[in-house]
Design an enzyme around this catalytic site. Structure first.
Site, PDB file in Angstrom:
ATOM      1  N   ASP A 241      24.146  69.387   5.667  1.00  0.00           N
ATOM      2  CA  ASP A 241      23.233  69.798   6.733  1.00  0.00           C
ATOM      3  C   ASP A 241      23.001  68.678   7.735  1.00  0.00           C
ATOM      4  O   ASP A 241      23.131  67.497   7.433  1.00  0.00           O
ATOM      5  CB  ASP A 241      21.897  70.254   6.141  1.00  0.00           C
ATOM      6  N   GLU A 242      22.665  69.073   8.954  1.00  0.00           N
ATOM      7  CA  GLU A 242      22.151  68.195  10.011  1.00  0.00           C
ATOM      8  C   GLU A 242      23.034  66.964  10.255  1.00  0.00           C
ATOM      9  O   GLU A 242      22.544  65.843  10.385  1.00  0.00           O
ATOM     10  CB  GLU A 242      20.715  67.774   9.673  1.00  0.00           C
ATOM     11  N   VAL A 243      24.340  67.200  10.330  1.00  0.00           N
ATOM     12  CA  VAL A 243      25.247  66.107  10.668  1.00  0.00           C
ATOM     13  C   VAL A 243      25.151  65.846  12.175  1.00  0.00           C
ATOM     14  O   VAL A 243      25.311  66.769  12.980  1.00  0.00           O
ATOM     15  CB  VAL A 243      26.697  66.449  10.287  1.00  0.00           C
TER      16      VAL A 243
END
Length: 543
Positions: free
Chosen positions: A315-317
């Site tokens: 997530d949230e790269v």
């Protein structure tokens, strides 16, 4: 008014439900089928009450030992000289202790008389679910210091709606002592959750000890005492199994990777423009050493976590971080990659590593949304929108829903309930399969999440309970069991039940909960598990 509505509702849908005071037994989660009568079965003396099973299972034996105590939270009760032994008979079809997704958790209970108390199940894990339900049928009378089972004869036939009923804990933002994790497992087991999703590391810390790469925790843990050794992990996995709970590890990469860099700085992308927030820092996916460390660590962890599933986050790269690192940009140009192709390459490498370990990958929904081509068989956990679920299952993936059950939010799903505790109503009316019209069977369940930026063992219970009871029922019971008015008495009673067992679970409405301190007795210590396993038992359970 509430009781009248519930009774009418039960008659209309043609099923028997646990009703309000005086109208039947409270059971949470609500069983598939529950019928009752008007008799009272006395339990004259807990010292003469035994649990007998037709199978010899180390794992089930721990569970029966635990419930032998939990059945009688106020001591033995009034002794009757020469009272005959009473027994709860557990009849299990198979003593197989294998625990995997889809294991049969069905059970039946029959309370016919003082001499006819039975739980029948196909597996030891169904028997465990039956033990918890049976515990909720027992009542205590402080005036006579006696136990009984009212509403007999009772007949229950039960099985869960969803295979995956999980709760995620975060031990990276705040370290949770091992004994407290065991306490969490107690609390989850009481409510028939069957997955502990262990978010083990994140940007803030790396508390997991690796013998292959020891600097990860030596320099990445908050404190030398704030670590999880191999023995610790084995204890957690074994203890969870005695509740039929599978433990799924999560190592969230390539984003949220700053914690990896305390021990091995070369693992991190160099992006000074994003360093104002450590959660922006990603792994250096162009560095061969990155894949060497991941392979070594995952190989080590797979030996400790026997479950088929292994969570790798995703997530949230922050793509901008990669694009600020000259070495990564050079590598992307050489490979002909844009950011999505680079993320796809990384995810493919993780799949290759996990395939070699016979593990199935779980990711948060971000890679799917980013356009990454995920390998067949990947499970997608959805955290930010119900709208994605249909897309995920139509693309051929299994889905786990979490978006509705973020326990750190004051307004989950953007809904204000006034009182913080009343967010349980939002949790209760949220369904993992909401809005899904095709491939519904690919929604295998859901998970609640307790992110720990502002939570540790001092506040965990009160942030999670009694609200988690709503999620427990939603994941177990039939979809039509969704009325908050009829659910409230069940939640109140179960909150009181687990409070007696040491869980700091409070009320949702005015009532009275009899706990041990009112009778001058001590409650169980919430910082210790109900039963402590020795190393021999742990090894036996894990063998």
């Amino acid at each position: 008014m509430r009781q009248t509505f519930v009774i009418v509702f039960a008659l209309l849908v043609g099923v028997t439900l646990a009703q309000g005071p005086g109208s039947g037994p409270f059971v949470l989660p609500q069983p598939v089928s529950l019928t009752w009568g008007s008799q009272v079965v006395p339990i004259s003396d807990a010292s003469t009450f035994i649990i007998q099973s037709n199978v010899n299972s180390v794992t089930l034996n721990v569970a029966t030992k635990r419930y032998s105590t939990l059945f009688f939270p106020f001591g033995n009760g009034t002794s009757t000289s020469g009272a005959p032994t009473q027994s709860l008979s557990i009849q299990v079809q198979s003593s197989n202790e294998d625990l995997a997704l889809g294991v049969d958790e069905s059970y039946k209970i029959a309370v016919d008389s003082a001499s006819s108390l039975t739980i029948t199940a196909n597996t030891i894990y169904g028997a465990m679910r039956g033990l918890e339900t049976f515990s909720q049928l027992l009542t205590y009378n402080p005036k006579s210091n006696s136990y009984s089972i009212p509403f007999a004869p009772i007949s229950i036939s039960d099985s869960p709606r969803f295979q995956w009923r999980g709760f995620m804990i975060d031990t990276a933002r705040h370290y949770e002592p091992v004994n407290f994790i065991l306490h969490i497992i107690d609390a989850l087991g009481y409510n028939k959750f069957n997955v502990l999703h262990w978010h083990m590391v994140d940007a803030e810390s790396f508390p997991v000890v690796s013998t292959t790469y020891p600097e990860l925790s030596a320099k990445g843990a908050f404190n030398p005492l704030a670590i999880y050794t191999h023995d610790d992990i084995e204890e957690v996995v074994a203890y969870a199994k005695t509740y039929g709970i599978r433990v799924i590890p999560e190592f969230d990469i390539p984003g949220h990777a700053y914690g990896w860099g305390f021990g091995y700085p070369q693992l991190l992308a160099q992006c000074p423009g994003y360093a104002y927030n450590i959660n922006n820092i990603a792994l250096n996916i162009a560095e061969p050493f990155t894949y060497q460390v991941i392979t070594g660590l995952f190989t080590e962890m797979a030996a400790l976590f026997p479950d088929q599933y292994f969570h790798t986050g995703g997530d949230e790269v922050i793509f901008g971080c990669w694009l600020q690192d000259p070495s990564i940009v050079s590598w992307m140009n050489k490979m002909g990659f844009d950011s999505v192709h680079a993320e796809t390459y990384f995810e493919n490498q993780l799949t290759y590593i996990l395939d070699g370990l016979n593990r199935t990958k779980i990711v948060w929904n971000d890679p799917f949304q980013n356009g990454v081509t995920l390998a067949p068989g990947t499970v997608v956990q959805i955290w930010n929108s119900a709208d994605i679920t249909q897309q995920v299952v139509d693309a051929g993936f299994k889905a786990i829903a979490s978006y509705a059950w973020y326990f750190d939010k004051q307004q989950p799903m953007g809904v204000s309930t006034g009182e913080f505790e009343n967010t349980w109503e939002v949790f209760y009316t949220s369904d993992p399969a909401s809005g899904v019209t095709s491939n519904v069977d690919s929604v295998i369940g859901g998970e609640a999440t307790m992110w720990s930026e502002q939570v540790d063992q001092m506040s965990w219970d009160t942030r999670v309970f009694p609200r988690a009871l709503a999620v427990a029922e939603r994941l177990w019971s039939a979809a039509y069991i969704n009325d908050t008015n009829s659910a409230l008495p069940r939640l109140e009673q179960q909150s009181c039940n687990i409070a007696r067992r040491g869980v700091n679970s409070g009320p949702l409405e005015p009532d009275f909960c009899l706990i041990q301190t009112y009778l001058g007795m001590s409650r169980p210590n919430r910082l210790r598990p109900i039963i402590k396993l020795d190393r021999d038992t742990i090894k036996s359970i894990l063998s």
